[in-house]
Design a protein around this motif. Structure first.
Motif, PDB file in Angstrom:
ATOM      1  N   ARG A  46      16.240  -3.080   1.001  1.00 48.42           N
ATOM      2  CA  ARG A  46      16.735  -1.713   1.197  1.00 48.42           C
ATOM      3  C   ARG A  46      15.634  -0.700   0.924  1.00 48.42           C
ATOM      4  N   PRO A  47      15.681   0.438   1.615  1.00 46.89           N
ATOM      5  CA  PRO A  47      14.655   1.452   1.381  1.00 46.89           C
ATOM      6  C   PRO A  47      14.777   2.066  -0.005  1.00 46.89           C
ATOM      7  N   ALA A  48      13.638   2.477  -0.549  1.00 45.51           N
ATOM      8  CA  ALA A  48      13.633   3.173  -1.837  1.00 45.51           C
ATOM      9  C   ALA A  48      13.493   4.673  -1.582  1.00 45.51           C
ATOM     10  N   VAL A  49      13.528   5.419  -2.678  1.00 46.10           N
ATOM     11  CA  VAL A  49      13.503   6.861  -2.550  1.00 46.10           C
ATOM     12  C   VAL A  49      12.300   7.432  -3.296  1.00 46.10           C
ATOM     13  N   PHE A  50      11.896   8.622  -2.939  1.00 49.55           N
ATOM     14  CA  PHE A  50      10.807   9.314  -3.645  1.00 49.55           C
ATOM     15  C   PHE A  50      11.202  10.776  -3.843  1.00 49.55           C
ATOM     16  N   TYR A  51      11.215  11.194  -5.101  1.00 49.59           N
ATOM     17  CA  TYR A  51      11.526  12.586  -5.430  1.00 49.59           C
ATOM     18  C   TYR A  51      10.337  13.186  -6.179  1.00 49.59           C
ATOM     19  N   LEU A  64       4.238  20.503   3.210  1.00 46.83           N
ATOM     20  CA  LEU A  64       4.097  19.059   2.979  1.00 46.83           C
ATOM     21  C   LEU A  64       4.399  18.379   4.313  1.00 46.83           C
ATOM     22  N   THR A  65       3.402  17.660   4.836  1.00 51.79           N
ATOM     23  CA  THR A  65       3.580  17.100   6.176  1.00 51.79           C
ATOM     24  C   THR A  65       3.805  15.590   6.188  1.00 51.79           C
ATOM     25  N   GLY A  66       3.532  14.929   5.049  1.00 52.12           N
ATOM     26  CA  GLY A  66       3.763  13.489   5.054  1.00 52.12           C
ATOM     27  C   GLY A  66       3.453  12.860   3.711  1.00 52.12           C
ATOM     28  N   ILE A  67       3.857  11.608   3.547  1.00 53.56           N
ATOM     29  CA  ILE A  67       3.547  10.861   2.325  1.00 53.56           C
ATOM     30  C   ILE A  67       3.045   9.468   2.696  1.00 53.56           C
ATOM     31  N   GLU A  68       2.205   8.919   1.832  1.00 56.50           N
ATOM     32  CA  GLU A  68       1.669   7.570   2.018  1.00 56.50           C
ATOM     33  C   GLU A  68       1.773   6.847   0.690  1.00 56.50           C
ATOM     34  N   THR A  69       2.081   5.577   0.728  1.00 59.47           N
ATOM     35  CA  THR A  69       2.073   4.786  -0.504  1.00 59.47           C
ATOM     36  C   THR A  69       1.851   3.320  -0.179  1.00 59.47           C
ATOM     37  N   SER A  70       1.211   2.642  -1.115  1.00 62.24           N
ATOM     38  CA  SER A  70       0.918   1.225  -0.891  1.00 62.24           C
ATOM     39  C   SER A  70       2.184   0.369  -1.023  1.00 62.24           C
ATOM     40  N   VAL A  71       3.249   0.908  -1.643  1.00 67.29           N
ATOM     41  CA  VAL A  71       4.429   0.064  -1.874  1.00 67.29           C
ATOM     42  C   VAL A  71       5.347  -0.020  -0.652  1.00 67.29           C
ATOM     43  N   ALA A  72       5.127   0.868   0.345  1.00 71.00           N
ATOM     44  CA  ALA A  72       6.018   0.855   1.510  1.00 71.00           C
ATOM     45  C   ALA A  72       5.227   0.983   2.810  1.00 71.00           C
ATOM     46  N   LEU A 114      11.326   5.462   1.456  1.00 67.24           N
ATOM     47  CA  LEU A 114      10.285   4.441   1.484  1.00 67.24           C
ATOM     48  C   LEU A 114      10.837   3.181   2.147  1.00 67.24           C
ATOM     49  N   MET A 115      10.506   3.039   3.435  1.00 68.12           N
ATOM     50  CA  MET A 115      11.033   1.898   4.198  1.00 68.12           C
ATOM     51  C   MET A 115       9.996   0.794   4.255  1.00 68.12           C
ATOM     52  N   ASP A 116      10.448  -0.405   4.609  1.00 71.35           N
ATOM     53  CA  ASP A 116       9.588  -1.595   4.658  1.00 71.35           C
ATOM     54  C   ASP A 116       8.850  -1.770   3.334  1.00 71.35           C
ATOM     55  N   LEU A 117       9.610  -1.902   2.272  1.00 73.21           N
ATOM     56  CA  LEU A 117       9.010  -2.074   0.944  1.00 73.21           C
ATOM     57  C   LEU A 117       8.140  -3.323   0.906  1.00 73.21           C
ATOM     58  N   GLU A 118       6.991  -3.174   0.308  1.00 73.01           N
ATOM     59  CA  GLU A 118       6.064  -4.304   0.166  1.00 73.01           C
ATOM     60  C   GLU A 118       6.384  -5.073  -1.105  1.00 73.01           C
ATOM     61  N   GLU A 119       6.990  -4.389  -2.070  1.00 70.24           N
ATOM     62  CA  GLU A 119       7.315  -5.030  -3.342  1.00 70.24           C
ATOM     63  C   GLU A 119       8.557  -4.385  -3.941  1.00 70.24           C
ATOM     64  N   GLU A 120       9.218  -5.157  -4.811  1.00 66.68           N
ATOM     65  CA  GLU A 120      10.379  -4.613  -5.512  1.00 66.68           C
ATOM     66  C   GLU A 120       9.902  -3.537  -6.483  1.00 66.68           C
ATOM     67  N   LEU A 121      10.611  -2.431  -6.563  1.00 66.88           N
ATOM     68  CA  LEU A 121      10.253  -1.395  -7.531  1.00 66.88           C
ATOM     69  C   LEU A 121      10.981  -1.706  -8.837  1.00 66.88           C
ATOM     70  N   LYS A 122      10.187  -1.964  -9.878  1.00 66.25           N
ATOM     71  CA  LYS A 122      10.774  -2.378 -11.155  1.00 66.25           C
ATOM     72  C   LYS A 122      10.780  -1.223 -12.135  1.00 66.25           C
ATOM     73  N   GLU A 123      11.933  -1.087 -12.786  1.00 62.48           N
ATOM     74  CA  GLU A 123      12.110  -0.044 -13.797  1.00 62.48           C
ATOM     75  C   GLU A 123      10.965  -0.083 -14.805  1.00 62.48           C
ATOM     76  N   GLY A 124      10.424   1.080 -15.138  1.00 63.79           N
ATOM     77  CA  GLY A 124       9.368   1.161 -16.141  1.00 63.79           C
ATOM     78  C   GLY A 124       7.972   1.117 -15.540  1.00 63.79           C
TER      79      GLY A 124
END
Lengths: 159, 193
Positions: A46-51, A64-72, A114-124
């Motif tokens: 499932r997609p994650a979120v970014f706030y 703000l025109t876009g975001i990039e991240t290695s996790v998605a 954040l679609m196509d997650l590369e890894e699970e987002l773990k609390e902490g």
């Protein structure tokens, strides 16, 4: 006894301050960016979120025109729009950050999907997100992964 | 002459009685119409059909959503989890239910595991297209897929985002619009329990 009470009270006052201090803030040009957070995910299906909260201290508008991240693989700006109680989530091509104003990507409004997650987002844990601004350029911020039940940034999003 | 007046008065009395009776009957009919009882009949993850009937005696808090929704759905489930925690022992009298409007995808990715991460009391239901449509129509809500390149799988769902509260008789009580705080909902429920 009194000493312990005072020490206890001091600690009680200090701990929230420490928690607040934990919230990373990054400044570049006229912009300060803080309170970047996401919710823990279960797996990667499932997609994650970014706030995040963006403050424009300058006298010129930015966007703000876009975001990039290695996790998605496919991070994108979206907006939750309510029409007669029905929620839809169109893609936001850009988010205005007017001069002198603070704009929050927050539950029920603008958010990064954040679609196509590369890894699970773990609390902490935390992960970097690069925000692309029309004028200020690229700004990277560390994003805290909060519990799946989190409803707001741990450090408080409002200035 | 006097006799004519007397007859006329009696006719007036009869007419007003008929009028009052009609009004009362009309009011009763309106009250009956107001008792709106939306229903669902949908399988849980184990495949057992769950219906509104089985939750008689409890207050039922219903949300229509889908788990690929990153913003509204987790935010609302977080509120529901907070409400269930804050109700304490009274939480036993409240059943939160998540009805999937994207059932095929939600069954595949595991609805229970997802909902349990918010609160173990939340019951997830995901039917076939006809069962889901029936529930959506019965609650008079809205849920429709939208084709878009900017969502996983090429589509997302537009859906009614309120929480719907049914009473112990299955009767519609009210909706809590998206953004109603957990505290406000808890206070409202505590007054009813």
């Amino acid at each position: 006894m009194m000493k312990q009470i005072i020490a206890g009270l001091g600690l009680a006052a200090l701990l929230p301050a420490l928690a607040l201090a934990e919230c990373a803030e990054v400044s570049q040009g006229d912009l300060s960016i803080r309170a970047a957070w996401s919710r823990a995910t279960i797996g990667t299906a499932r997609p994650a979120v970014f706030y995040v909260t963006i403050q424009n201290n300058g006298s010129t508008d930015d966007r703000l025109t876009g975001i990039e991240t290695s996790v998605a693989g496919m991070p994108m700006l979206h907006e939750t729009v309510m029409t007669d109680g029905v929620a839809s989530m169109p893609h936001a091509t850009a988010i205005d950050i007017p001069a002198g104003e603070t704009v929050s990507l927050a539950p029920g409004g603008f958010h990064g999907m954040l679609m196509d997650l590369e890894e699970e987002l773990k609390e902490g844990e935390s992960f970097p997100v690069a925000l692309q601004f029309e004028k200020a350029g690229e700004v990277s911020i560390d994003t805290e992964v909060l519990p799946i039940r989190a409803r707001e940034a741990a450090c408080g999003a409002t200035p | 002459m006097l006799k004519t007046i007397r007859i006329a008065l009696w006719i007036a009395v009869a007419a007003s009685l008929v009028g009052v009776a009609t009004l009362l009957w009309h009011k009763d009919r309106q009250e009956q119409a107001a008792a709106f009882r939306p229903e669902f009949s949908l399988p849980d993850e184990a495949g057992t059909i769950r219906t509104t009937e089985e939750f008689k005696g409890k207050h039922v808090l219903v949300f229509f959503g889908f788990t690929n929704c990153p913003d509204i759905c987790p935010t609302t489930m977080s509120e529901v989890a907070q409400i269930m925690d804050d109700l304490g022992p009274q939480a036993d009298d409240v059943q939160p239910i998540f009805i999937s409007v994207d059932p095929a995808r939600d069954r595949e990715s595991g609805l229970n595991e997802y909902l349990a991460a918010f609160h173990p009391a939340i019951l997830g239901l995901a039917g076939d297209e006809a069962q889901t449509r029936a529930a959506v129509e019965s609650f008079k809500v809205f849920a429709d897929p939208e084709k878009t390149a900017s969502a996983p799988g090429g589509y997302t769902m537009s859906h009614s985002s309120s929480l719907y509260l049914l009473g112990p008789e299955g009767d519609w009580l009210r909706q809590f619009e998206y953004g109603t705080s957990a505290d406000d909902i808890t206070a409202d429920l505590k007054e009813r329990l």
